[in-house]
Structure formats: structure tokens, C-alpha cells
Design a protein around this motif. Structure first.
Motif, PDB file in Angstrom:
ATOM      1  N   SER A   1     -11.004   4.131   8.473  1.00 27.19           N
ATOM      2  CA  SER A   1      -9.786   4.237   8.864  1.00 27.19           C
ATOM      3  C   SER A   1      -9.463   3.587  10.230  1.00 27.19           C
ATOM      4  O   SER A   1      -8.452   2.759  10.527  1.00 27.19           O
ATOM      5  CB  SER A   1      -9.236   5.547   8.879  1.00 27.19           C
ATOM      6  OG  SER A   1      -9.792   6.552   9.826  1.00 27.19           O
TER       7      SER A   1
ATOM      8  N   HIS B   1      -5.215   2.093  10.081  1.00 24.25           N
ATOM      9  CA  HIS B   1      -4.462   3.078   9.039  1.00 24.25           C
ATOM     10  C   HIS B   1      -5.186   4.145   8.437  1.00 24.25           C
ATOM     11  O   HIS B   1      -6.202   3.728   8.042  1.00 24.25           O
ATOM     12  CB  HIS B   1      -3.431   2.345   8.410  1.00 24.25           C
ATOM     13  CG  HIS B   1      -4.022   1.305   7.132  1.00 24.25           C
ATOM     14  ND1 HIS B   1      -4.542   1.866   5.971  1.00 24.25           N
ATOM     15  CD2 HIS B   1      -4.318   0.058   7.110  1.00 24.25           C
ATOM     16  CE1 HIS B   1      -4.878   0.992   5.344  1.00 24.25           C
ATOM     17  NE2 HIS B   1      -4.928   0.024   5.981  1.00 24.25           N
TER      18      HIS B   1
ATOM     19  N   ALA C   1      -0.205   4.779   4.157  1.00 21.46           N
ATOM     20  CA  ALA C   1      -1.053   3.885   5.203  1.00 21.46           C
ATOM     21  C   ALA C   1      -0.475   3.230   6.176  1.00 21.46           C
ATOM     22  O   ALA C   1      -0.954   2.124   6.690  1.00 21.46           O
ATOM     23  CB  ALA C   1      -1.178   3.065   4.078  1.00 21.46           C
TER      24      ALA C   1
ATOM     25  N   HIS D   1      -5.349  11.186   3.009  1.00 23.37           N
ATOM     26  CA  HIS D   1      -3.900  11.339   2.686  1.00 23.37           C
ATOM     27  C   HIS D   1      -3.694  12.784   2.496  1.00 23.37           C
ATOM     28  O   HIS D   1      -2.582  13.164   2.966  1.00 23.37           O
ATOM     29  CB  HIS D   1      -3.896  10.384   1.303  1.00 23.37           C
ATOM     30  CG  HIS D   1      -3.733   9.098   1.552  1.00 23.37           C
ATOM     31  ND1 HIS D   1      -3.482   8.223   0.846  1.00 23.37           N
ATOM     32  CD2 HIS D   1      -3.663   8.290   2.650  1.00 23.37           C
ATOM     33  CE1 HIS D   1      -3.559   7.037   1.201  1.00 23.37           C
ATOM     34  NE2 HIS D   1      -3.600   7.018   2.387  1.00 23.37           N
TER      35      HIS D   1
ATOM     36  N   GLN E   1       0.911  -1.147  -0.029  1.00 24.27           N
ATOM     37  CA  GLN E   1       0.149  -0.056  -0.004  1.00 24.27           C
ATOM     38  C   GLN E   1       0.818   1.224  -0.038  1.00 24.27           C
ATOM     39  O   GLN E   1       2.148   1.122   0.236  1.00 24.27           O
ATOM     40  CB  GLN E   1      -0.961  -0.032   1.333  1.00 24.27           C
ATOM     41  CG  GLN E   1      -1.928  -0.938   1.256  1.00 24.27           C
ATOM     42  CD  GLN E   1      -2.904  -1.109   2.305  1.00 24.27           C
ATOM     43  OE1 GLN E   1      -2.765  -0.206   3.285  1.00 24.27           O
ATOM     44  NE2 GLN E   1      -3.861  -1.865   2.306  1.00 24.27           N
TER      45      GLN E   1
END
Length: 894
Positions: free
Chosen positions: A773, A778, A690, A784, A686
Motif C-alpha cells: 500500500s 493507496h 483505493a 479494505h 479501481q
């Protein structure tokens, strides 16, 4: 009919063919007919052994001195029952040619610490057949929409007694043992179950009066309690059998040795009054189930029992093996049909009929005709009325237990274990140690048909050992412990094929009970990884639904994260893939860090006095500050490594006339991690954003707690720095705290400002993404951009001093040979107390958390210059019963 083993083939192909078959014999199911029930903790001595699921930790429950001083005089316990809150334990030890002993234990803070509260003798012929604790809290249930509520009270209320124990004896008596919350002596009441009887606490009765044995040859051999929702009346079902009296046995023995010789002895007139000789055909189980209605009342000062026998249920025919009550609550009222929905009476919709609570009595039978194993129909009785039956022939129903309950549809189930009388083993394969011998089925009530929405897991057992003697289920009705003569096995109960474990996890958290059985299911290799996310996400959804509906949640978001610690850790221990192990270990470690941040925040808030801090536990607060600073260092290092994602370097200068210097080759730089892949990224493929530890910067709850604890550590640092140390101990504490902050490479005030500015933006992210999340452990893609912005603010501000962050004074003293880009993750130090973050003392005993595996010595006295810290002790008492992750304690040497 089973094959005759005496005439079985012994040579050639016939022998090879017979080796591929297995058959059960009649003795494998003998315990069913004789009602031989082995409790889960079973041994060949009069002791109780326990095992903490799902660890390998075993412990011994100490027996009374009366048994320890003469263990050969007592049988192993045949009745073991635990209260619903796991605080009380009862067991009955039958005597060998002596009175039996019933014992009551009380649990301490750890699960393996049980102390004897009281014990009493039971005469021969009045031994305990079954026992149950009453007065449990109302059960929580989760509906399909995620909302939760409590069911009506099931069973009698005992408001001022804890515990309240009911026992049924061989003498057809009901004994009630209760301990007043303000008293130290266990009292008891006794009532007959075969004739109307009334007994009150204020009536003349001697406490601990041993129950008297029967005056006839009729003994109770099995009993079952039936509690009904919203009713204080409960039912007791009895199964009886006739046995010879001791005088009858003596008469038969004397007659059998009579040689007909005259000894010219005087005749005893009492010989003519001897009982008749034995008639063995009359000593058998009665072909009926006796019922008795019991009312246990408390009028505010005294407790009373009223028993009213009901007409029995006759079943001429096969042998009764099991009978159990299954209670169904009343239907939930439909809000849409409430009269409040329409103000006009003539337009009011008709209110739906609320179905009353229902109780079923499920019984199973076994037929041994001519050594032939068949199974007669399984009956359900409601007020002595047959409403369903089913035959499993040629398979054998060994045990039955109440299954899960769907309150929305009022669909009750009963879980049964059905075994085969024989089977085959694949040719050419080595003879396995265990073979599938049957299945676990979920039967719908009242028609006893298979529930099509539930699977039917297989039962594995050693060859020729298909029977199980007992079948207790876990609190969440997900696992069962099958006890046979050779082994104890844990099976997965039938469950819905298309649902996640969110309803079970939500109910367990609301009920404040263990989630070990749920974590065990989610850690199995055949459980898809997506079910972990679905379970946690569904639990968070239920939390939000309850908050929106105004229903009080008895658990917090930190409790959900504590359950995630157990789920991730169990998954990591069971997987054989190294990448999967690294992934779930990091998720479990980060979830535990979130619990630690919350616990540290509570400690600082409890020890704060307006603008000052309580300095009596100054060393304990310094230990917490040390852990917080170490965790912040790990978090800031991760931000520095990802700084290039927040500020990407352009390929060319904005000024085309500017000459760019030639790039010089550089050695590996620990401060730059371009092209470096983190362990979590390697395991998941990922985005670097993350990484689990970064969740603290984007999740509103985690970010709020982190900012608050940074604020407290900074204020505590400033408070110590402003003080003038008057004693040597205070000087040491002040200097250590100043060195801790100055060498960390962090400006706590600037860090507090950056985190405070990020909280509103983190809260503005859609709730679904925030819950996703939290469930994933994460940051998700929707977070982001905020994460990049926060990382950019941290790395460009004065919050981080990179040289001090990465290079410590100890590294300079020891040399650069041991210098690494990342230290051991916070929480991995096995010598650290998981609660207080201090060092563990090896000479003192400690506690081990069954959920996170952390160790602690919480509960000790905190003394500073002869004074005890009241605030710190108050905070420590929060974790006396449970770890900061919500797990239970057990004793363990440090």
C-alpha cells in the motif's frame, strides 16, 4: 579514408543518394587528440553557469573581482569540480598572457547560492590540469538481499579539514589546499610528482605562494587521480607534452627576420648563448603515462605529503585520448565460513579467501594515420601489467568513465561512448535534427567485454557532430551529461534490463544525496508503470531488512515518501494522458500531505512544555492547526462519500409486515455520492476505496502520525480555550482557534478516539500488504475491510457534523452558486508556505523546492512582543537545508 567532399556528386540521383548519408570528419574528433575538455557549465566568457537538474532553473556563479574587472584577460574555466556533498566548488580560469586564477566557492542552503571562499593566482606554465576533493564519506552500497552497508574508506582521511582539494598543475606538481574547521584561511602544500618529495605543514612555507612555472619545455597536459579502497595511498597518472620555451620562440623569431645586413652594431656576448632554433618534431606528446604514488597523512596536528614516482607505462604508437582509474573494493567476507560457525577446530570450514582491493587504469587511444579514423586497443594496467585490451575499429571511443559496481560479485564496469564515423538516414524521410551516432556500452573489467546483462542506449547528436568533449555521470551512475561543441545532452547510462531502481534509490537515501536522476529514469515514457511500484517496494524491503539485521538506517519511511513525491510528480509532468496526469498528481499530493503531517507533528512536539504549549509562536501553531483541520475536512468528506460502502442499505426490511414508504425523487445531493466516481477512480478504474487520501486511515505509520497530530491540535485548542486573554493579540489568537474548530464540523476528541482504536488493527495487517500500500500510494484490497470499518465508525460517531462539514459560513454569505462538494485539495494553495503553512509575503524573497515545487520563506526571525521563539526556530532550522519532502531548495521570487 573519408570521401573527398570537393569531388562529391552534385546532380541527379547521385545527389539524392548522398543526401541520405552522413559522415564525420577528422576535426570532429580533434578535441580528443588535443585534450580539450569542456566542463559541463560552458560559456564563451570567464564565468560559470549552472543548471539545476531536472528543472529549467539556471544560475550564475559569481567570479572573483580580479576576473570581473578584466574579463578579456581570462579564458573560460577548463577545470570545474564539485565536492561529493555538493558544498564546495572549484574552478580554474586560464589567463590570456597573464597568470591564471583558481577559485573556491562554498554553497549556501539553496543550490544556487555560491559565495567565494578564496581564490589564488597560478603562474603561466603552472595552470591546473585536474582537481578533486578528498575526504568524502564512505560510500553506501545495497546488496541483492536488500541489506546495505558502507564500503571501506576510499582515499585519504582528512578529519579536521573541510574542504581538502587536490590539484595537479602543468608543472608536474601536486597542490593540496585545505581549510581547517577552526580556521578562516585556506592553507596549501606543494609537492613534485616527477621526483621524490616530502612536504609538511610545519615546514617553512608561505600560504598562497603561487605555484612556479617549469624551467623546461615539458608540461603536463592531462592527469587522473586513482583512489584505492582501504588505502590512504592514492595514485596520480600524468600525461606530458613538450612545448617551446619563450626564449626559444624569441630566438626563432629573431632569426627569421635576419636579412644578412651589417648594421655595424656592437656584438652582444649573450647572443652566442641563445637556445638553438626550433625543431618542431620534438614538440609532441610523450608516448608514456607517468605514475606517482602519493601519501597524504595527518598526525593529529599537521598535514604532510610524500610522493614517490613509479616506473612509467610506455605505449609507443597511437595518440592517448582518455585514461581513468577504476577502483574495486575487497570482497565481502562470507559469514557462513566464519570460524564461529563451528566450535571444533578440526571441523571448521576453510575460510574463503578475501580478495584485496584492486585498481585498474583504463586508457583509450586514437589513430589519425592519413586522415583515417581507427581505434587502437583499449588497455588496462595493473601495476604496469597489461591485463586486457580491445579494438573498436572502425568505431571511435570518445569518452570513458567509471561505471556501476557490483560489490557482491566484485564486478566493476567502465562506461564508454563509442561513435560511428558515418551512417545513413532513412530514405524518404525529412532530414532529422539528430541522428543515432553511436552507443553507450558497459564494459566488464578486466577483459573489456560487453556486459550481457546491460543494455546499450544510443547516442543522439546533430548530423556530422558525433564527438563529445566531456562525460560526467550522475551520483547514482544512472545518467550522463555529454558536452559537445554545439549542445549539452543528458543520456541514460547502460543499466540492467531486469532490475528495478530500488537498489539505486536505497543507496541514494542512505547517502543523503539527490534522487533526481532516479526520478528522471522512472518518469520516462518507456519506463513501465510497474517499475515505480517495484522501486518503492524494494526500497521499503531494504528498510525492513536493515531493521531486522540491526543495521542503522540513515533514512526514515517519511524520506521514502518524500522520494515518492518526486517520482510521482515527475511522472505526472511527462505523461501526455490526462487520466495518467490526474492519477500521479493525486499520488504526489497525498505523499506530500503525509510529509506535512509528519512535519506538523514535530512542530507541536517541539513547542510543547509538559501539558502546556509555547505561546510565543502562537500564530505559527494556529497556521499549522488550520492546515491540519483543512486536511481532516477533506479526509472526512471522502469518508462521508463512501459511507454507503461501509453500511450497505438492504433491499428489503427485516420485518416483512412493515410497509416501506415510496421513494421520492431527489435532486443531486452533495452528501450522497452513490454512482459518483472520484477522479482517481476514473483514472485507474479501481475500487473507490483505493483513493490515495484514505491511506492515512489504514497505513500504520500514516495513521499513527495522523492520530498524534489530531491529539496535539485538540490539546492546543483546549489549552487556548482555557486561558483568559489579557492582551488584544492573545484574544485574537484565542478567538480564531475557537472559530476554526467550531466551524470545521469535526469533534477532535471523538476523532482521536476512533483513530486510536484503528491503529492496532492496522498494525496487524501483514507487513507485505502494508509495504504494498505504501508503494502503490493507496489502500490495497487486504486493507479494505479495515477501511470500511473505520469509515463506518467515523460516519456513525459524533466525530463528524455533516452540515458544518460541507456548508461553511462563507458559502452562506456568498450564496449557494459557488457551493461545491469538495474544496481545493490540501497542499494546492500556491500562496501557502509549504513548511510553516502560513501565508507567503510577496515582498520577501523565498525558496523553491526542486522536488515538490512548494515555496517557503523558512528561516525568518519569529518575534512576539519583542521575544524570539527559541523552540520554533529550532524546528525551522530542521528545514533550512531541505524541504519537508526532502527536496533541495533553490532561490525563487514569491
Amino acid at each position: 579514408m573519408y570521401p573527398d567532399v570537393r569531388n562529391s556528386p552534385s546532380k541527379g540521383k547521385a545527389k539524392q543518394a548522398d543526401a541520405q548519408k552522413w559522415h564525420s570528419q577528422w576535426w570532429d574528433f580533434h578535441p580528443l587528440a588535443e585534450h580539450i575538455q569542456r566542463p559541463v557549465a560552458w560559456s564563451n566568457a570567464p564565468v560559470i553557469l549552472g543548471r539545476l537538474f531536472s528543472s529549467s532553473k539556471q544560475f550564475l556563479v559569481v567570479s572573483p573581482d580580479q576576473i570581473l574587472n578584466n574579463p578579456a584577460a581570462y579564458e573560460p574555466p577548463n577545470v570545474i569540480t564539485v565536492a561529493s556533498n555538493d558544498h564546495w566548488l572549484f574552478a580554474y580560469f586560464p589567463g590570456r598572457d597573464c597568470d591564471g586564477v583558481g577559485c573556491l566557492w562554498q554553497r549556501g542552503y539553496s543550490l544556487d547560492k555560491w559565495t567565494i571562499r578564496d581564490y589564488w593566482a597560478c603562474e603561466r606554465g603552472a595552470g591546473v590540469v585536474n582537481a578533486v576533493f578528498v575526504g568524502a564519506e564512505r560510500e553506501w552500497v545495497t546488496y541483492p538481499d536488500g541489506s546495505t552497508s558502507r564500503l571501506a574508506q576510499c582515499g585519504p582521511l582528512t578529519p579536521v579539514s573541510n574542504p581538502t582539494l587536490l590539484t595537479v598543475t602543468q608543472a608536474h606538481q601536486l597542490n593540496v589546499y585545505f581549510l581547517r574547521t577552526y580556521a578562516s584561511i585556506v592553507k596549501s602544500l606543494t609537492c613534485s610528482l616527477v621526483q621524490p618529495c616530502y612536504t609538511a605543514e610545519n615546514m617553512s612555507q608561505v600560504a598562497h605562494d603561487p605555484p612556479r612555472g617549469p624551467k623546461t619545455s615539458r608540461l603536463c597536459v592531462a592527469a587522473s587521480f586513482g583512489f584505492i579502497f582501504n588505502e590512504y595511498v592514492f595514485m596520480v597518472a600524468l600525461r606530458s607534452r613538450r612545448y617551446p620555451l619563450s626564449d626559444t620562440l624569441r630566438a626563432a623569431s629573431d632569426s627569421s627576420h635576419d636579412l644578412g645586413l651589417s648594421l655595424d652594431m656592437p656584438t652582444d656576448n649573450q647572443l652566442d648563448e641563445r637556445p638553438p632554433l626550433l625543431d618542431w618534431n620534438s614538440y609532441e606528446e610523450e608516448q608514456m603515462i607517468e605514475l606517482c604514488e602519493v601519501k597524504l597523512r595527518f598526525d593529529g596536528s599537521c598535514m604532510a605529503i610524500l610522493t614517490v614516482p613509479l616506473p612509467p607505462i610506455y605505449h609507443p604508437g597511437p595518440c592517448l585520448t582518455n585514461f581513468v582509474f577504476v577502483s574495486v573494493p575487497a570482497s565481502k567476507p562470507d559469514i557462513s565460513t566464519s570460524p564461529k560457525a563451528s566450535p571444533k577446530k578440526d571441523k571448521q570450514p576453510q575460510r574463503g579467501q578475501v580478495e584485496p582491493p584492486t585498481a585498474y587504469l583504463v586508457a583509450s587511444f586514437l589513430d589519425f594515420e592519413e586522415c583515417k579514423l581507427t581505434h587502437s586497443p583499449c588497455h588496462i594496467e595493473v601495476a604496469a601489467r597489461l591485463v586486457g585490451d580491445r579494438s573498436f575499429s572502425p568505431r571511435i571511443l570518445t569518452v570513458a568513465a567509471p561505471g556501476s559496481l557490483s560489490v557482491a560479485t566484485r564486478k566493476a564496469t567502465v562506461v564508454v561512448a563509442v561513435t560511428d564515423p558515418g551512417g545513413s538516414i532513412a530514405r524518404g524521410a525529412a532530414k532529422p535534427k539528430e541522428v543515432p551516432v553511436g552507443n553507450l556500452l558497459a564494459l566488464q573489467l578486466p577483459d573489456l567485454s560487453d556486459d550481457p546483462d546491460w543494455d546499450h542506449p544510443s547516442i543522439l547528436a546533430p548530423v556530422n557532430r558525433a564527438s563529445s568533449d566531456s562525460f560526467p555521470t550522475s551520483p547514482s551512475k544512472l545518467l550522463a551529461c555529454a558536452v559537445s561543441r554545439l549542445q549539452t545532452s543528458v543520456y541514460t547510462l547502460p543499466r540492467a534490463r531486469i532490475t528495478s531502481g530500488s537498489k539505486a534509490l536505497t543507496t541514494a537515501l542512505q547517502s543523503r544525496r539527490s534522487t533526481a536522476d532516479i526520478s528522471h529514469i522512472l518518469s520516462l515514457p518507456n519506463t513501465p508503470a510497474s517499475m515505480l511500484h517495484d522501486t518503492l517496494f524494494g526500497t521499503l524491503t531494504s528498510y525492513e531488512v536493515n531493521a531486522r539485521l540491526g543495521t542503522a538506517n540513515s533514512f526514515s519511511m517519511v524520506d521514502v515518501m518524500g522520494a515518492a513525491v518526486e517520482i510521482y510528480r515527475a511522472r505526472a509532468r511527462r505523461t501526455e494522458n490526462d487520466d495518467e496526469n490526474e492519477k500521479y498528481s493525486m499520488l504526489s499530493r497525498n505523499a506530500l500531505n503525509m510529509c506535512s503531517v509528519s512535519a506538523c507533528l514535530a512542530a507541536f512536539e517541539d513547542c510543547k512544555e509538559q501539558e502546556e504549549y509555547d505561546l510565543e509562536p502562537v500564530w505559527q501553531l494556529i497556521s499549522l492547526s488550520t492546515w491540519v483541520v483543512a486536511f481532516l475536512e477533506d479526509l472526512m468528506k471522502e469518508c462521508v462519500f463512501l459511507a454507503h460502502l461501509a453500511h450497505p442499505t438492504p433491499n428489503m426490511s427485516l420485518n416483512s409486515n412493515e410497509v416501506m414508504p415510496k421513494e421520492e425523487p431527489m435532486d443531486d445531493n452533495p452528501f450522497l455520492r452513490d454512482g459518483f466516481t472520484s477522479p482517481f477512480q476514473q483514472a485507474t478504474n479501481q475500487s473507490p476505496l483505493a483513493t490515495p487520501i484514505l491511506l492515512h486511515l489504514v497505513h500504520p505509520l500514516a495513521l499513527t502520525n495522523l492520530r498524534a497530530v489530531v491529539f496535539h491540535v485538540n490539546c492546543f485548542h483546549q489549552y487556548l480555550a482555557s486561558m483568559t486573554a489579557k492582551r488584544e493579540n492573545s484574544q485574537f489568537a484565542r478567538d480564531i482557534m475557537l472559530d476554526l474548530v467550531s466551524s470545521s464540523g469535526l469533534d477532535l476528541k471523538a476523532l482521536d478516539d476512533v483513530l486510536s482504536a484503528a491503529i492496532p488493527e492496522a498494525s496487524a495487517i501483514p507487513v507485505e500488504e502494508i509495504m504494498a500500500s505504501f508503494a502503490e500510494g493507496h489502500p490495497v484490497p487486504a486493507q479494505h475491510e479495515l477501511l470500511k470499518k473505520t469509515i463506518g465508525s467515523l460516519t456513525t460517531s459524533s466525530a463528524i457534523d455533516r452540515p458544518r462539514l460541507f456548508i461553511k459560513s462563507s458559502d452562506l454569505v456568498d450564496g449557494f452558486a459557488n457551493l461545491s462538494a469538495s474544496d481545493r485539495p490540501a497542499g494546492d494553495d500556491t500562496g501557502m508556505d509549504v513548511v510553516t503553512k502560513g501565508r507567503l509575503l510577496t515582498q520577501n524573497s523565498g525558496l523553491l523546492c526542486l522536488r515538490c515545487g512548494g515555496r517557503s520563506q523558512v528561516g525568518g526571525e519569529v518575534m512576539i512582543a519583542g521575544h524570539s521563539s527559541r523552540r520554533w526556530k529550532t524546528w525551522e532550522r530542521m528545514w533550512a537545508a531541505r524541504c519537508i519532502c526532502g527536496g533541495s531548495w533553490m532561490g525563487g521570487n514569491i
